[in-house]
Scaffold this motif. Structure first.
Motif, mmCIF file in Angstrom:
data_model
loop_
_atom_site.group_PDB
_atom_site.id
_atom_site.type_symbol
_atom_site.label_atom_id
_atom_site.label_comp_id
_atom_site.label_asym_id
_atom_site.label_seq_id
_atom_site.Cartn_x
_atom_site.Cartn_y
_atom_site.Cartn_z
ATOM 1 N N ASN A 64 2.171 14.977 -13.304
ATOM 2 C CA ASN A 64 1.061 15.592 -14.029
ATOM 3 C C ASN A 64 0.996 17.087 -13.763
ATOM 4 O O ASN A 64 0.714 17.871 -14.664
ATOM 5 N N THR A 120 3.029 10.202 -9.723
ATOM 6 C CA THR A 120 2.188 10.422 -10.903
ATOM 7 C C THR A 120 1.524 11.787 -10.838
ATOM 8 O O THR A 120 1.521 12.542 -11.815
ATOM 9 N N ILE A 121 0.972 12.111 -9.682
ATOM 10 C CA ILE A 121 0.319 13.415 -9.515
ATOM 11 C C ILE A 121 1.332 14.535 -9.688
ATOM 12 O O ILE A 121 1.071 15.523 -10.377
ATOM 13 N N ARG A 122 2.490 14.387 -9.077
ATOM 14 C CA ARG A 122 3.525 15.424 -9.180
ATOM 15 C C ARG A 122 3.944 15.628 -10.627
ATOM 16 O O ARG A 122 4.066 16.756 -11.105
ATOM 17 N N TYR A 127 3.851 1.532 -1.235
ATOM 18 C CA TYR A 127 4.410 1.618 -2.588
ATOM 19 C C TYR A 127 3.389 2.213 -3.545
ATOM 20 O O TYR A 127 3.707 3.081 -4.359
ATOM 21 N N ASP A 128 2.132 1.766 -3.451
ATOM 22 C CA ASP A 128 1.064 2.301 -4.305
ATOM 23 C C ASP A 128 0.863 3.799 -4.064
ATOM 24 O O ASP A 128 0.673 4.567 -5.002
ATOM 25 N N ILE A 129 0.893 4.206 -2.805
ATOM 26 C CA ILE A 129 0.717 5.621 -2.472
ATOM 27 C C ILE A 129 1.864 6.446 -3.040
ATOM 28 O O ILE A 129 1.652 7.518 -3.614
ATOM 29 N N ARG A 166 0.841 -1.207 0.000
ATOM 30 C CA ARG A 166 0.000 0.000 0.000
ATOM 31 C C ARG A 166 0.871 1.250 0.000
ATOM 32 O O ARG A 166 0.576 2.218 -0.705
ATOM 33 N N LYS A 187 -3.640 10.135 -21.678
ATOM 34 C CA LYS A 187 -3.485 8.992 -20.782
ATOM 35 C C LYS A 187 -4.381 7.839 -21.222
ATOM 36 O O LYS A 187 -3.980 6.680 -21.183
ATOM 37 N N ASN A 198 3.728 5.753 -5.651
ATOM 38 C CA ASN A 198 3.549 5.818 -7.102
ATOM 39 C C ASN A 198 2.494 6.845 -7.470
ATOM 40 O O ASN A 198 2.645 7.587 -8.440
ATOM 41 N N GLU A 199 1.408 6.882 -6.702
ATOM 42 C CA GLU A 199 0.344 7.845 -6.969
ATOM 43 C C GLU A 199 0.842 9.277 -6.776
ATOM 44 O O GLU A 199 0.544 10.165 -7.569
ATOM 45 N N ILE A 200 1.633 9.499 -5.735
ATOM 46 C CA ILE A 200 2.197 10.823 -5.479
ATOM 47 C C ILE A 200 3.102 11.244 -6.633
ATOM 48 O O ILE A 200 3.017 12.380 -7.119
#
Length: 62
Positions: A31, A27-29, A19-21, A17, A57, A23-25
Motif C-alpha cells: 500500500n 499488505t502495508i508495504r 503468518y498473519d503478521i 499469528r 479495497k 501478511n499484514e506487513i
C-alpha cells in the motif's frame, strides 16, 4: 501425552499469528509503494490517495 498436544497447539497458534503478521506487513508495504507511486504521478495529497485506495479495497468509489 496431553501436555505434548497442548504444546503443539500453542506452536501452531504462534505460527499462524506469525503468518498473519507477515501478511499484514506485506499488505502495508504494498500500500505504501502504491500510495507513493500514485502521489508522485498524480500530484495528489497523501490523504486523497489513501482515500482512493481504501475505496478500491472496499469496492466503493463514491
Amino acid at each position: 501425552m496431553q501436555i505434548g498436544n497442548e504444546r503443539c497447539s500453542i506452536a501452531i497458534d504462534k505460527m499462524d499469528r506469525a503468518y498473519d503478521i507477515l501478511n499484514e506487513i506485506f499488505t502495508i508495504r504494498n500500500n505504501i509503494i502504491a500510495e507513493r507511486s500514485i502521489r508522485d504521478k498524480a500530484h495528489l495529497s497523501r490523504s486523497s490517495v489513501m482515500h482512493i485506495l481504501a475505496g478500491l479495497k472496499e469496492g466503493d468509489m463514491n
